[in-house]
Each structure stands twice: as structure tokens, then as C-alpha cells.
Design an enzyme around this catalytic site. Structure first.
Site, PDB file in Angstrom:
ATOM      1  N   GLY A   1       2.464   2.155  10.756  1.00 37.74           N
ATOM      2  CA  GLY A   1       3.402   3.260  10.633  1.00 37.74           C
ATOM      3  C   GLY A   1       4.093   3.632  11.931  1.00 37.74           C
ATOM      4  O   GLY A   1       4.705   4.689  12.037  1.00 37.74           O
TER       5      GLY A   1
ATOM      6  N   LYS B   1       0.068   4.216  -0.267  1.00 36.40           N
ATOM      7  CA  LYS B   1      -0.599   5.391   0.319  1.00 36.40           C
ATOM      8  C   LYS B   1      -0.370   6.606  -0.587  1.00 36.40           C
ATOM      9  O   LYS B   1      -0.254   6.454  -1.801  1.00 36.40           O
ATOM     10  CB  LYS B   1      -0.132   5.610   1.764  1.00 36.40           C
ATOM     11  CG  LYS B   1      -0.242   4.308   2.588  1.00 36.40           C
ATOM     12  CD  LYS B   1      -0.068   4.482   4.061  1.00 36.40           C
ATOM     13  CE  LYS B   1      -0.226   3.124   4.748  1.00 36.40           C
ATOM     14  NZ  LYS B   1      -0.151   3.208   6.197  1.00 36.40           N
TER      15      LYS B   1
ATOM     16  N   GLU C   1      -5.438  -5.035  10.250  1.00 33.57           N
ATOM     17  CA  GLU C   1      -4.391  -4.055  10.513  1.00 33.57           C
ATOM     18  C   GLU C   1      -4.687  -3.332  11.825  1.00 33.57           C
ATOM     19  O   GLU C   1      -5.480  -2.377  11.852  1.00 33.57           O
ATOM     20  CB  GLU C   1      -4.334  -3.016   9.384  1.00 33.57           C
ATOM     21  CG  GLU C   1      -4.068  -3.606   8.016  1.00 33.57           C
ATOM     22  CD  GLU C   1      -3.483  -2.559   7.067  1.00 33.57           C
ATOM     23  OE1 GLU C   1      -2.321  -2.733   6.676  1.00 33.57           O
ATOM     24  OE2 GLU C   1      -4.160  -1.577   6.733  1.00 33.57           O
TER      25      GLU C   1
ATOM     26  N   SER D   1       3.453  -2.248  10.240  1.00 31.45           N
ATOM     27  CA  SER D   1       4.897  -2.304  10.477  1.00 31.45           C
ATOM     28  C   SER D   1       5.522  -3.643  10.102  1.00 31.45           C
ATOM     29  O   SER D   1       6.415  -4.136  10.798  1.00 31.45           O
ATOM     30  CB  SER D   1       5.218  -1.920  11.931  1.00 31.45           C
ATOM     31  OG  SER D   1       4.801  -0.584  12.186  1.00 31.45           O
TER      32      SER D   1
ATOM     33  N   ASN E   1       0.857  -1.177   0.000  1.00 28.67           N
ATOM     34  CA  ASN E   1       0.000   0.000   0.000  1.00 28.67           C
ATOM     35  C   ASN E   1       0.904   1.241   0.000  1.00 28.67           C
ATOM     36  O   ASN E   1       1.468   1.593   1.038  1.00 28.67           O
ATOM     37  CB  ASN E   1      -0.912  -0.029   1.233  1.00 28.67           C
ATOM     38  CG  ASN E   1      -1.800   1.194   1.319  1.00 28.67           C
ATOM     39  OD1 ASN E   1      -1.830   2.031   0.407  1.00 28.67           O
ATOM     40  ND2 ASN E   1      -2.533   1.311   2.417  1.00 28.67           N
TER      41      ASN E   1
ATOM     42  N   GLU F   1      -6.894   4.595   7.763  1.00 28.36           N
ATOM     43  CA  GLU F   1      -6.711   6.030   7.487  1.00 28.36           C
ATOM     44  C   GLU F   1      -7.964   6.615   6.830  1.00 28.36           C
ATOM     45  O   GLU F   1      -8.336   7.765   7.095  1.00 28.36           O
ATOM     46  CB  GLU F   1      -5.458   6.227   6.618  1.00 28.36           C
ATOM     47  CG  GLU F   1      -4.192   5.978   7.436  1.00 28.36           C
ATOM     48  CD  GLU F   1      -3.020   5.392   6.663  1.00 28.36           C
ATOM     49  OE1 GLU F   1      -3.007   5.473   5.425  1.00 28.36           O
ATOM     50  OE2 GLU F   1      -2.115   4.850   7.327  1.00 28.36           O
TER      51      GLU F   1
ATOM     52  N   HIS G   1      -9.523   1.144   4.711  1.00 28.20           N
ATOM     53  CA  HIS G   1      -8.256   1.327   5.433  1.00 28.20           C
ATOM     54  C   HIS G   1      -8.483   2.228   6.644  1.00 28.20           C
ATOM     55  O   HIS G   1      -9.297   3.155   6.595  1.00 28.20           O
ATOM     56  CB  HIS G   1      -7.205   1.931   4.502  1.00 28.20           C
ATOM     57  CG  HIS G   1      -5.840   1.875   5.094  1.00 28.20           C
ATOM     58  ND1 HIS G   1      -5.396   2.792   6.013  1.00 28.20           N
ATOM     59  CD2 HIS G   1      -4.829   0.977   4.936  1.00 28.20           C
ATOM     60  CE1 HIS G   1      -4.168   2.458   6.396  1.00 28.20           C
ATOM     61  NE2 HIS G   1      -3.798   1.372   5.751  1.00 28.20           N
TER      62      HIS G   1
HETATM   63  P1  13P Z   1       3.007   0.318   7.624  1.00 26.18           P
HETATM   64  O1  13P Z   1       3.512  -0.969   6.999  1.00 26.18           O
HETATM   65  O2  13P Z   1       3.752   1.525   7.148  1.00 26.18           O
HETATM   66  O3  13P Z   1       2.896   0.212   9.105  1.00 26.18           O
HETATM   67  O4  13P Z   1       1.511   0.507   7.070  1.00 26.18           O
HETATM   68  C1  13P Z   1       0.625  -0.542   7.136  1.00 26.18           C
HETATM   69  C2  13P Z   1      -0.582  -0.188   6.357  1.00 26.18           C
HETATM   70  O5  13P Z   1      -1.335   0.691   6.721  1.00 26.18           O
HETATM   71  C3  13P Z   1      -0.844  -0.930   5.116  1.00 26.18           C
HETATM   72  O6  13P Z   1      -2.103  -0.678   4.625  1.00 26.18           O
END
Ligand code: 13P
Length: 248
Positions: free
Chosen positions: A171, A12, A165, A211, A10, A96, A94
């Protein structure tokens, strides 16, 4: 039937054509586990560029889509548009999108069913916040999110991948331990058996996200109910190859 390992990257809201070209070159030049399905979640504006520069071995996913095919919804894109530029996948729900853009369980479910009906495959994301975990509500939250999805999807989950997740792991560099992740994945599979069907519980792939790195992917990927990963930060780096190859 064993579940095919599936690793999503992803990106983002990251990357430009130059950076994406570098990532694609790395992917095209690497030796990849032939048993692992790979899907790249790319910013909408680069979907066609990415799709047209990668072999079909790689899936390309949008990171969002709206719940109807077209109309007066300024700024949105539809599953029909994603398909029109040659892409087969969309990431929906997601954390976010849920936290920053206020997407509810209900809206996510409506987006998922419309995307499926439009012929897209969906990576549907769920997961609890730190506050919810510390309050002992992890299962309550992921079951509630799963129920909203199940009410919309019904019996056929063949084009759905679930991504668990935990929000506190995204992150942050704070990965769930393999045991923490495996426990939630196993609980979800039991929930699917009880609330959808045993067949869906056995077949649906559940990715872990939060992560994931080259350093922790092998141990996580060895857990029986973890069927792949959804990777953020590390999917922009060469170590993504090691994550794709976690089971090799
Ligand atoms: P990270 O791998 O940067 O923690 O992000 C995970 C994520 O949100 C994947 O959709």
C-alpha cells in the site's frame, strides 16, 4: 512440472455489493490467460454473494478464519463456514492481521493447519518490515515465519500458496524491485528444500505482494521464482486484468 501462475486479489475491507458487482463484471467480460489461476479475497460478509455470482474459473477466498470449527468466539468465522457458503480458499497471516490484530506466528500456523484440515486451500502470507530489512534481517524473519508454518503443516503443501509480501511495499507504492523479490523467493525455495523437502521447494507457489500494478507486473512475473501475485489496491481496479495476464 511447471508451477501454475496464481494471482490473488485481496480486496481487504473494501467494496460494497455495487462495487463488487462492477469488479465481477469486469472479470467476467475480460480475456484472461487460461493458464493463470485467479483467487479473489473478499470481505466475509460478501463471500456468498461473490461466490454465487462468479463462474468456477475464479476462486473465492476469505481473508481470515479461526483455528477451530465452531464455538464461543464472538466475531470469528471458521473454515467450515467458509466452505458451507461454497468458497475454497482463505488468506491467512496477512501482515495487517499480524500487525493490527496481533496475530503471532504460532496463531497463524494454528489457523493454517485447521483450515487445511477443513479442506480449504490457503494463501499463507509472510514478509519483513522496513526496519527488519534495513537491519539485514529479511531472511531471518521470513525463515522464522516459514518455520512456524512448516512445523504445523508438515510434508504436504499441495494446498498451500505462500505469499511473500514485504510490509514496506504494501500500500505504499514502493514495490520491491524484481531482483529484491526474486532474491527472497529463491532464498525461500532453498529454505524449503533444506527444511521441508526438495519436492515441496520445487512445487510450492510463491506469490509476490506489495504495490503490484499493471506497470510493474510483467517484469516481476518474469522472475523464475515468482509464481504469481497477491494484489491489494490494484485488484479493485480494471488494471487487475493486466496483472492476471502478466505472463500472457
Ligand atoms: P497493495 O497491492 O495495495 O500494496 O497490497 C498488497 C497486499 O497487502 C495484498 O495482500
Amino acid at each position: 512440472m511447471p508451477r501454475q501462475f496464481c494471482v490473488g486479489g485481496n480486496w481487504k475491507m473494501n467494496g460494497d455489493k455495487a462495487q463488487i458487482t462492477g469488479i465481477m463484471d469486469t472479470l467476467k467480460g475480460a480475456t484472461l490467460d487460461p493458464n493463470t489461476e485467479v483467487v479473489l479475497g473478499c470481505p466475509a460478509i460478501f463471500l456468498e454473494f461473490t461466490r454465487s455470482n462468479l463462474p468456477a474459473r475464479f476462486g473465492v477466498a476469505a481473508q481470515n478464519s479461526y483455528k477451530v470449527a465452531k464455538g464461543a468466539f464472538t466475531g470469528e468465522i471458521s473454515p467450515a463456514m467458509i466452505r458451507d457458503v461454497g468458497c475454497d480458499w482463505v488468506i491467512l497471516g496477512h501482515s495487517e492481521r499480524r500487525a493490527i490484530f496481533g496475530e503471532s506466528d504460532q496463531l497463524v500456523a494454528e489457523k493454517v493447519i485447521h483450515a487445511l484440515q477443513s479442506g480449504l486451500k490457503v494463501i499463507a502470507c509472510i514478509g519483513e518490515t522496513l526496519e527488519e530489512r534495513e537491519a539485514g534481517k529479511t531472511e531471518e524473519v521470513v525463515f522464522r515465519q516459514s518455520k512456524a508454518l512448516a512445523d504445523a503443516i508438515g510434508a504436504d503443501w499441495s494446498n498451500v500458496v505462500v505469499a511473500y509480501e514485504p510490509v514496506w511495499a504494501i500500500g505504499t507504492g514502493k514495490t520491491a524491485t524484481p531482483q529484491q523479490a526474486q532474491d527472497v523467493h529463491a532464498a525461500l525455495r532453498k529454505w524449503f528444500a533444506a527444511n521441508v523437502s526438495q519436492a515441496v521447494a520445487d512445487a510450492v507457489r510463491i506469490q509476490y505482494g506489495g504495490s503490484v500494478t499493471a506497470a510493474n507486473c510483467k517484469e516481476l512475473g518474469a522472475c523464475p521464482d515468482i509464481d504469481g501475485f497477491l494484489v491489494g489496491g490494484a485488484s479493485l481496479k480494471p488494471e487487475f486484468i493486466d496483472i492476471i495476464n502478466a505472463r500472457m
